[in-house]
Write a protein that holds these residues in place. Structure first.
Motif, short mmCIF file in Angstrom:
data_model
loop_
_atom_site.label_atom_id
_atom_site.label_comp_id
_atom_site.label_asym_id
_atom_site.label_seq_id
_atom_site.Cartn_x
_atom_site.Cartn_y
_atom_site.Cartn_z
N GLU A 119 0.38 -1.01 -0.31
CA GLU A 119 0.42 -0.07 0.23
C GLU A 119 1.55 1.22 -0.03
N MET A 120 0.81 2.26 -1.00
CA MET A 120 1.21 3.22 -0.90
C MET A 120 0.42 4.73 -1.45
N VAL A 121 0.57 5.74 0.17
CA VAL A 121 -0.68 6.95 -0.15
C VAL A 121 0.38 7.55 -0.21
N GLN A 122 -0.31 8.43 -1.68
CA GLN A 122 0.56 9.73 -2.23
C GLN A 122 -0.56 10.84 -2.11
N LYS A 123 -0.38 11.86 -1.87
CA LYS A 123 -0.77 13.16 -1.50
C LYS A 123 -0.59 14.61 -2.75
N SER A 124 -1.05 15.32 -3.43
CA SER A 124 -0.69 16.28 -3.92
C SER A 124 -0.30 16.99 -4.93
N LEU A 125 0.06 17.88 -4.95
CA LEU A 125 -0.71 19.40 -5.35
C LEU A 125 -0.05 19.33 -6.30
N THR A 126 -1.28 19.29 -7.52
CA THR A 126 -0.98 20.06 -8.94
C THR A 126 -1.44 21.29 -9.74
N LEU A 127 -0.04 21.64 -10.71
CA LEU A 127 -0.37 22.74 -11.06
C LEU A 127 -0.57 22.53 -12.78
N GLN A 128 -1.50 23.17 -13.41
CA GLN A 128 -2.03 23.17 -14.78
C GLN A 128 -1.56 24.16 -15.70
N GLY A 129 -1.27 23.83 -16.70
CA GLY A 129 -1.73 25.01 -18.13
C GLY A 129 -3.08 24.16 -18.04
N VAL A 130 -4.17 25.80 -18.84
CA VAL A 130 -6.17 24.82 -19.50
C VAL A 130 -5.69 24.64 -21.00
N THR A 160 3.56 7.92 1.06
CA THR A 160 4.28 7.80 2.11
C THR A 160 3.80 5.88 2.71
N SER A 161 5.22 4.84 2.81
CA SER A 161 4.28 3.61 2.66
C SER A 161 3.93 3.60 3.35
N LYS A 162 2.79 2.37 3.18
CA LYS A 162 2.49 1.43 4.33
C LYS A 162 1.92 0.37 3.96
N THR A 163 3.33 -0.27 3.87
CA THR A 163 3.54 -1.80 3.40
C THR A 163 3.70 -2.08 4.57
N GLU A 164 3.67 -2.97 5.11
CA GLU A 164 4.43 -3.38 6.44
C GLU A 164 5.76 -3.96 6.26
N ASN A 165 7.00 -4.04 6.97
CA ASN A 165 8.62 -4.58 6.93
C ASN A 165 7.91 -5.92 6.68
N SER A 166 8.88 -6.52 6.17
CA SER A 166 9.50 -7.93 6.14
C SER A 166 10.77 -8.05 6.84
N ASN A 172 9.70 0.14 4.10
CA ASN A 172 10.02 0.75 4.90
C ASN A 172 8.50 1.69 5.09
N PHE A 173 8.29 0.84 6.07
CA PHE A 173 6.88 1.68 7.35
C PHE A 173 6.75 3.50 6.77
N GLY A 174 5.31 3.73 6.76
CA GLY A 174 6.13 5.09 7.85
C GLY A 174 7.07 6.17 6.98
N ARG A 175 7.98 5.33 6.57
CA ARG A 175 8.90 6.27 5.65
C ARG A 175 7.69 7.76 4.43
N THR A 176 8.67 9.04 4.57
CA THR A 176 7.80 9.32 3.48
C THR A 176 8.66 10.25 2.87
N GLY A 216 6.27 0.55 -2.07
CA GLY A 216 6.68 1.01 -1.23
C GLY A 216 7.66 0.61 -0.55
N SER A 217 8.61 -0.41 -1.78
CA SER A 217 10.16 -1.02 -1.05
C SER A 217 10.56 0.67 -1.60
N PHE A 218 12.32 0.90 -1.39
CA PHE A 218 12.59 1.94 -0.76
C PHE A 218 14.08 1.69 -1.57
N SER A 219 14.82 2.41 -2.91
CA SER A 219 15.81 1.71 -4.08
C SER A 219 16.72 2.43 -3.56
N ASP A 220 18.05 2.28 -4.30
CA ASP A 220 19.31 3.10 -3.74
C ASP A 220 18.93 4.81 -4.16
N ASN A 221 19.65 5.23 -2.87
CA ASN A 221 19.65 6.37 -2.54
C ASN A 221 20.32 7.13 -3.76
#
Length: 451
Positions: A119-130, A160-166, A172-176, A216-221
């Motif tokens: 599970e991945m939660v995403q909150k966004s602000l989008t600015l666009q031309g129309v 924000t990752s909501k995937t439970e860590n194994s 990384n659960f809860g990391r944003t 929800g997995s995190f890649s190489d920084n």
């Protein structure tokens, strides 16, 4: 204004004696109908639009091994919304504008698709031309209630990752993480009322500094991922503004047409100003006496020339002197002519719209009747009120009667016996074009009939 009664008397006398001078009817100029355009000007259309959307977001890539793209349907086949947004749009012109949206996406796999849970939660602000493509390609008249918008811009989001860590995995659960991406989409829409439309929106977002996989997995920084998301949604829009029609469908009038209409209006105004109702060569807007007798000399203000100031135009006065003598038979003939002139409506007094008091410049008719009644003490008259066709018939009937009553009261105050005066309402006079201001002036009057 010269005394109409004396002028009319001279004209009738001349006609009855087979003279060569004849009066011409006053020309009636029909007012031109002005049709207001249904279009609005560029500055008048509704510029603000509020929109609310609900739909589905689907992370296309990237995923870690064992995780698959989130589904768009549950195992029961029912569509499930996982994306919601609210936004506002402002159009700087009928074709181009800007919009801003705040969104919430909850991406996860559904049971039965073979993917590991995430599970991945995403909150966004989008600015666009129309771009209002319907107007841009000039197809708005063809497609009617349908419309088509194209939009694109920048999206700033918080993942924000909501995937439970194994144990041993990279989740990384809860990391944003804050991210930045480019958005492009299109929106067919259908207007259901003057201000409300249904919107179907499809857009794709591409992120160029993403470190999260959609699972929800995190890649190489050090290495940025090339993330992609597709969103489809259904929503409603509401147009704000002083106009009744939705801004995307308001009929916008071309500026060139606006200038042409303004020029046409100026030409029409000039034509109206140059009308010459009494054909004396002086336009009505300069004519202080626009009912002068045809063929009689007038000055630059349209007033018949009367050098000796006796109330009779000089040309008619000369004709009378040359044509008539002071014989008794002539006096009797003139008396009959006066009665005929009164009964045929040549003696009148005039009124302003919706008024029952005679105008200051049209009381000569009352003066004439007053003189006639004093010189003929056995005579009685009908005082007949008239009105134009503007307004309700019942109102005009009462107005015409009120005008006759007003003239009667003037004669009574001049010490004429009330028993010699009878008032009559002729109601609306339909003998002239009711769309012509000049013609309506001729029928807002009181006439008389000698009994």
């Amino acid at each position: 204004m010269k005394k109409i009664t004396l002028i009319s008397l001279l004209i009738i006398a001349a006609a009855s004696s087979n003279a060569q001078v004849k009066s011409k009817p006053v020309a009636r100029v029909k007012a031109k109908e002005q049709v207001k355009p249904v279009e609005v000007q560029d500055e008048d259309f509704n510029r603000w639009t509020l929109e609310v959307n609900a739909g589905q977001s689907k992370g296309v890539k990237p995923y870690e091994t064992g995780f698959y793209s989130s589904q768009t349907k549950s195992v029961l086949g029912k569509v499930q919304f996982n994306s919601y947004s609210i936004g506002a749009r402002y159009m700087i012109s009928p074709k181009f504008g800007f919009k801003a949206n705040i969104g919430y996406d909850d991406l996860k796999n559904l049971k039965g698709n073979g993917s590991k849970d995430f599970e991945m939660v995403q909150k966004s602000l989008t600015l666009q031309g129309v771009v209002n493509a319907s107007r841009l390609f000039n197809i708005d008249d063809v497609i009617g209630r349908w419309g088509f918008l194209i939009h694109g811009g920048v999206q700033i989001n918080m993942m924000t990752s909501k995937t439970e860590n194994s144990i041993g995995d990279s989740h990384n659960f809860g990391r944003t993480e804050h991210n930045l991406g480019l958005v492009f989409g299109f929106s067919p829409q259908f207007r259901v009322s003057n201000r409300i439309s249904i919107l179907f929106d499809i857009y794709t977002a591409n992120y160029f500094r993403q470190h999260y996989n959609w699972d929800g997995s995190f890649s190489d920084n050090i290495n940025n991922l090339n993330g992609q998301l597709i969103n489809t949604s259904l929503g409603l829009t509401y147009s704000f503004g002083s106009q009744k029609m939705h801004g995307d469908w308001a009929e916008i009038k071309d500026k060139n047409i606006k200038e042409i209409d303004a020029l046409n209006k100026r030409v029409e105004d000039m034509e109206t100003m140059m009308n010459d109702s009494d054909k004396d060569g002086v336009p009505d807007y300069l004519d202080q006496e626009n009912n002068s007798v045809a063929g009689v000399a007038v000055d630059t203000k349209g007033k018949m020339v009367d050098i000796n100031k006796n109330g009779v135009p000089d040309e008619l006065e000369r004709y009378l002197s040359n044509t008539y003598t002071t014989k008794e038979s002539t006096k009797e003939t003139n008396a009959d002519m006066i009665k005929k002139m009164v009964n045929e409506g040549y003696i009148s007094t005039y009124f302003d719209p919706n008024k029952a008091t005679p105008t200051n410049v049209s009381t000569e008719g009352i003066d004439f009747i007053l003189t006639y009644l004093r010189n003929n003490p056995t005579a009685s008259i009908d005082i007949i009120g008239h009105a134009d066709e503007i307004g309700a018939s019942e109102f005009n009937q009462k107005l015409a009667l009120g005008r006759a009553e007003s003239v009667k009261n003037i004669l009574i105050k001049a010490k004429i016996d009330p028993s010699r005066l009878n008032i009559v309402s002729a109601g609306e006079d339909a003998s002239v074009d009711k769309n012509s201001d000049g013609a309506r002036k001729l029928v807002r009057r009181v006439t008389f009939k000698v009994k």
